[in-house]
Design a protein around this motif. Structure first.
Motif, mmCIF file in Angstrom:
data_model
loop_
_atom_site.group_PDB
_atom_site.id
_atom_site.type_symbol
_atom_site.label_atom_id
_atom_site.label_comp_id
_atom_site.label_asym_id
_atom_site.label_seq_id
_atom_site.Cartn_x
_atom_site.Cartn_y
_atom_site.Cartn_z
ATOM 1 N N ALA A 155 -10.675 -2.648 -4.097
ATOM 2 C CA ALA A 155 -9.257 -2.349 -4.262
ATOM 3 C C ALA A 155 -8.970 -0.900 -3.910
ATOM 4 O O ALA A 155 -7.965 -0.595 -3.268
ATOM 5 N N ALA A 156 -9.855 -0.007 -4.328
ATOM 6 C CA ALA A 156 -9.664 1.401 -3.998
ATOM 7 C C ALA A 156 -9.700 1.608 -2.492
ATOM 8 O O ALA A 156 -8.886 2.335 -1.927
ATOM 9 N N ALA A 157 -10.634 0.951 -1.835
ATOM 10 C CA ALA A 157 -10.724 1.071 -0.376
ATOM 11 C C ALA A 157 -9.466 0.524 0.286
ATOM 12 O O ALA A 157 -8.943 1.113 1.234
ATOM 13 N N ARG A 158 -8.968 -0.598 -0.219
ATOM 14 C CA ARG A 158 -7.737 -1.169 0.356
ATOM 15 C C ARG A 158 -6.535 -0.278 0.101
ATOM 16 O O ARG A 158 -5.673 -0.128 0.959
ATOM 17 N N ALA A 159 -6.471 0.319 -1.090
ATOM 18 C CA ALA A 159 -5.365 1.224 -1.387
ATOM 19 C C ALA A 159 -5.401 2.436 -0.474
ATOM 20 O O ALA A 159 -4.366 2.893 0.010
ATOM 21 N N LEU A 160 -6.598 2.938 -0.212
ATOM 22 C CA LEU A 160 -6.711 4.081 0.698
ATOM 23 C C LEU A 160 -6.339 3.684 2.116
ATOM 24 O O LEU A 160 -5.690 4.446 2.824
ATOM 25 N N ALA B 164 4.321 10.559 4.185
ATOM 26 C CA ALA B 164 3.114 11.343 3.932
ATOM 27 C C ALA B 164 2.564 11.083 2.534
ATOM 28 O O ALA B 164 3.313 11.002 1.578
ATOM 29 N N PRO B 165 1.258 10.932 2.420
ATOM 30 C CA PRO B 165 0.647 10.834 1.096
ATOM 31 C C PRO B 165 0.937 12.091 0.286
ATOM 32 O O PRO B 165 1.104 13.169 0.838
ATOM 33 N N THR B 166 0.969 11.952 -1.028
ATOM 34 C CA THR B 166 1.382 13.065 -1.862
ATOM 35 C C THR B 166 0.285 14.066 -2.149
ATOM 36 O O THR B 166 0.543 15.253 -2.207
ATOM 37 N N SER B 167 -0.970 13.635 -2.349
ATOM 38 C CA SER B 167 -1.949 14.619 -2.783
ATOM 39 C C SER B 167 -3.274 14.572 -2.034
ATOM 40 O O SER B 167 -4.217 15.197 -2.449
ATOM 41 N N VAL C 162 4.049 -5.646 -9.641
ATOM 42 C CA VAL C 162 5.101 -4.819 -9.051
ATOM 43 C C VAL C 162 5.589 -5.446 -7.741
ATOM 44 O O VAL C 162 6.789 -5.462 -7.461
ATOM 45 N N GLN C 163 4.671 -5.997 -6.939
ATOM 46 C CA GLN C 163 5.066 -6.633 -5.678
ATOM 47 C C GLN C 163 6.006 -7.811 -5.923
ATOM 48 O O GLN C 163 6.853 -8.107 -5.085
ATOM 49 N N GLN C 164 5.870 -8.471 -7.051
ATOM 50 C CA GLN C 164 6.700 -9.633 -7.363
ATOM 51 C C GLN C 164 8.057 -9.260 -7.938
ATOM 52 O O GLN C 164 8.950 -10.096 -7.966
ATOM 53 N N HIS C 165 8.224 -8.008 -8.398
ATOM 54 C CA HIS C 165 9.438 -7.673 -9.140
ATOM 55 C C HIS C 165 10.188 -6.441 -8.655
ATOM 56 O O HIS C 165 11.255 -6.143 -9.187
ATOM 57 N N CYS C 166 9.688 -5.728 -7.677
ATOM 58 C CA CYS C 166 10.307 -4.457 -7.293
ATOM 59 C C CYS C 166 10.701 -4.432 -5.825
ATOM 60 O O CYS C 166 10.283 -5.280 -5.039
ATOM 61 N N SER C 167 11.474 -3.424 -5.490
ATOM 62 C CA SER C 167 11.905 -3.235 -4.105
ATOM 63 C C SER C 167 10.722 -2.758 -3.264
ATOM 64 O O SER C 167 9.715 -2.278 -3.782
ATOM 65 N N VAL C 168 10.882 -2.859 -1.957
ATOM 66 C CA VAL C 168 9.833 -2.418 -1.030
ATOM 67 C C VAL C 168 9.505 -0.945 -1.256
ATOM 68 O O VAL C 168 8.335 -0.562 -1.281
ATOM 69 N N ARG D 183 5.701 3.210 -3.276
ATOM 70 C CA ARG D 183 5.430 4.383 -4.122
ATOM 71 C C ARG D 183 4.379 4.049 -5.185
ATOM 72 O O ARG D 183 3.469 4.836 -5.445
ATOM 73 N N PHE D 184 4.500 2.878 -5.791
ATOM 74 C CA PHE D 184 3.557 2.470 -6.826
ATOM 75 C C PHE D 184 2.159 2.291 -6.244
ATOM 76 O O PHE D 184 1.166 2.738 -6.825
ATOM 77 N N LYS D 185 2.074 1.633 -5.082
ATOM 78 C CA LYS D 185 0.770 1.433 -4.446
ATOM 79 C C LYS D 185 0.115 2.763 -4.092
ATOM 80 O O LYS D 185 -1.100 2.926 -4.273
ATOM 81 N N MET D 186 0.891 3.706 -3.625
ATOM 82 C CA MET D 186 0.334 5.030 -3.311
ATOM 83 C C MET D 186 -0.216 5.685 -4.568
ATOM 84 O O MET D 186 -1.339 6.199 -4.570
ATOM 85 N N ALA D 187 0.567 5.662 -5.634
ATOM 86 C CA ALA D 187 0.122 6.289 -6.886
ATOM 87 C C ALA D 187 -1.115 5.591 -7.428
ATOM 88 O O ALA D 187 -2.082 6.240 -7.846
ATOM 89 N N MET D 188 -1.130 4.286 -7.408
ATOM 90 C CA MET D 188 -2.272 3.546 -7.939
ATOM 91 C C MET D 188 -3.499 3.691 -7.041
ATOM 92 O O MET D 188 -4.628 3.715 -7.523
ATOM 93 N N GLY D 189 -3.274 3.829 -5.750
ATOM 94 C CA GLY D 189 -4.383 4.079 -4.838
ATOM 95 C C GLY D 189 -5.084 5.386 -5.175
ATOM 96 O O GLY D 189 -6.310 5.473 -5.153
ATOM 97 N N GLU D 190 -4.303 6.393 -5.519
ATOM 98 C CA GLU D 190 -4.886 7.673 -5.909
ATOM 99 C C GLU D 190 -5.681 7.541 -7.205
ATOM 100 O O GLU D 190 -6.772 8.103 -7.327
ATOM 101 N N VAL D 191 -5.141 6.804 -8.171
ATOM 102 C CA VAL D 191 -5.841 6.612 -9.445
ATOM 103 C C VAL D 191 -7.150 5.863 -9.211
ATOM 104 O O VAL D 191 -8.216 6.257 -9.701
#
Length: 128
Positions: A10-15, A27-30, A78-84, A89-97
């Motif tokens: 999952a981490a690899a996919r998020a990256l 642009a990625p944030t951090s 989040v994919q089932q309930h939120c806007s694109v 934004r959520f995927k980027m943040a979770m990818g970093e975590v």
């Protein structure tokens, strides 16, 4: 926990998603491309023996993988309930975590205890 892949994957996919978003102009944030490309090498070079006791290391590894699985489930939710935009934004943040869990916790454990790498998983510099 319902998850279709280990947290390490999952981490690899998020990256990978972060790289695609970056190419698309967001642009990625951090972290930047060079950091992504060299992260495993940097981690192996600087990480020490975080947890000497194999049994404790196994427990911590399992807990870290559960964290990543939980984040994976959250991304699906989040994919089932939120806007694109919210999803990205959520995927980027979770990818970093997820990346930090892998880089700062799992890699040092797997470096000291390579037999704890989940079966079928390849971790560069450890079991490749």
């Amino acid at each position: 926990m319902a998850s279709n892949y280990f947290g390490v994957q999952a981490a690899a996919r998020a990256l990978a998603a972060a790289r695609n978003i970056h190419r698309d102009g967001i642009a990625p944030t951090s972290f930047n491309q060079a950091q992504l490309n060299n992260a495993a090498t940097r981690t192996l070079a600087r990480s020490g023996n975080m947890i000497e006791d194999r049994d404790l290391a196994l427990e911590v590894s399992n807990r870290m993988l559960k964290i990543n699985a939980s984040i994976d489930d959250s991304i699906i939710f989040v994919q089932q309930h939120c806007s694109v935009e919210e999803i990205e934004r959520f995927k980027m943040a979770m990818g970093e975590v997820m990346y930090k869990v892998f880089e700062e916790a799992l890699i040092p454990i797997y470096k000291k205890h390579p037999d704890l790498v989940p079966k079928g998983q390849r971790v560069s510099g450890i079991n490749d």
